[in-house]
Design an enzyme around this catalytic site. Structure first.
Site, PDB file in Angstrom:
ATOM      1  N   GLU A  61      39.393  47.075  36.558  1.00  0.00           N
ATOM      2  CA  GLU A  61      38.427  46.030  36.241  1.00  0.00           C
ATOM      3  C   GLU A  61      38.447  45.737  34.747  1.00  0.00           C
ATOM      4  OE1 GLU A  61      33.652  45.141  36.979  1.00  0.00           O
ATOM      5  OE2 GLU A  61      34.332  47.198  36.680  1.00  0.00           O
TER       6      GLU A  61
ATOM      7  N   LYS B 155      34.062  39.160  41.798  1.00  0.00           N
ATOM      8  CA  LYS B 155      33.153  40.272  42.097  1.00  0.00           C
ATOM      9  C   LYS B 155      31.812  39.749  42.607  1.00  0.00           C
ATOM     10  CE  LYS B 155      31.157  44.333  39.756  1.00  0.00           C
ATOM     11  NZ  LYS B 155      31.110  45.046  38.450  1.00  0.00           N
TER      12      LYS B 155
ATOM     13  N   CYS C 275      34.718  47.439  41.571  1.00  0.00           N
ATOM     14  CA  CYS C 275      33.755  48.375  40.985  1.00  0.00           C
ATOM     15  C   CYS C 275      32.463  48.527  41.796  1.00  0.00           C
ATOM     16  CB  CYS C 275      33.459  47.963  39.545  1.00  0.00           C
ATOM     17  SG  CYS C 275      32.726  49.283  38.530  1.00  0.00           S
TER      18      CYS C 275
END
Length: 276
Positions: free
Chosen positions: A43, A115, A156
């Site tokens: 990330e 995300k 994440c």
């Protein structure tokens, strides 16, 4: 279905996009030289910058992003599938996307993922994070096709929301991906168990490249890039927070075996929630 070699690139991204490109390229080349056919970076590969004002000055629109352009060249040169775990991408409306890219061996962008879940938390050690103040959350879960299997994309904090990965597994994904910049505190407590849980409950490989160490902007990330097998075993780990690479063989047949042993996806049923 044939097996392939997957690699995680562990980075310590700084405030300099140019320095991060150089660091990533060196590690990607190492992974390809070691036989990796699929290489994943963590990330925020292109920059880790806590100051929103400074971040906005340093990032670009997708079409102009220098790391993405270099990654596309590298994928074509090395003949690999290159997964940019995520980059900070300036959007036309002035917002920012935390966006992952899957790049094919011809340099073409095969898939994009923004995300979904923003890390808005106050941690016991005093750390406070408000990703939603900078980033626009995504709205779509993505399953991409590799030559060997289908791959689910996430980033994440998404790892804490199992429904994403179940939906991907139901769609046939035999490998799930969770590139990350996990904080040191939460990583030490939860990183391994969350990755293993997502693998076990879905009978899928999990491949997660990580940021590690103390970064230029002051944050501390956990490292420990992982490749988990579909039975929940750790088959490869970079057992520290220094930059480096880790590789493992991914065999789609092992995912099928795990799902036959414990057919949780096939046995899943809808139900009604009663009470409050």
């Amino acid at each position: 279905m044939t097996s392939f070699t997957a690699a995680c690139v562990q980075m310590r991204s700084s405030r300099s996009v140019a320095d991060n490109i150089a660091q990533a390229e060196d590690l990607i080349r190492q992974a390809a030289s070691a036989g990796a056919q699929y290489v994943q970076t963590p990330e925020m590969s292109n920059i880790l910058e806590r100051s929103r004002a400074d971040l906005m000055q340093k990032i670009t629109l997708e079409a102009d992003d220098p790391m993405l352009a270099r990654f596309r060249q590298l994928a074509a040169e090395l003949g690999i599938h290159l997964h940019a775990g995520s980059l900070a991408i300036h959007l036309a409306d002035g917002q920012v996307a935390n966006r992952a890219f899957l790049i094919g061996p011809d340099g073409a962008i095969l898939a994009r993922y923004d995300k979904i879940h923003m890390f808005d938390v106050d941690l016991p050690n005093g750390e406070s994070w408000r990703e939603s103040a900078t980033y626009r959350p995504g709205e779509e879960s993505i399953v991409a096709a590799l030559p060997w299997l289908k791959m689910g994309m996430a980033v994440c904090y998404d790892v804490r929301f199992p429904a994403i990965f179940r939906s991907q597994a139901r769609s046939g994904a035999a490998m799930l991906t969770m590139p990350a910049a996990f904080t040191r505190q939460t990583g030490a407590a939860h990183w391994h168990v969350l990755q293993r849980a997502r693998a076990i409950e879905n009978g899928a490989y999990v491949v997660s490249a990580a940021q590690g160490g103390t970064h230029e902007d002051g944050r501390e990330t956990y490292g420990h890039s992982l490749i988990i097998g579909p039975w929940g075993d750790v088959i490869a780990e970079l057992d520290h927070d220094e930059p480096g690479i880790v590789l493992a063989t991914v065999d789609p047949a092992e995912s099928l075996k795990a799902r036959q042993r414990i057919p949780a996806i096939a046995n899943e049923r809808d139900f009604a929630l009663v009470g409050a």
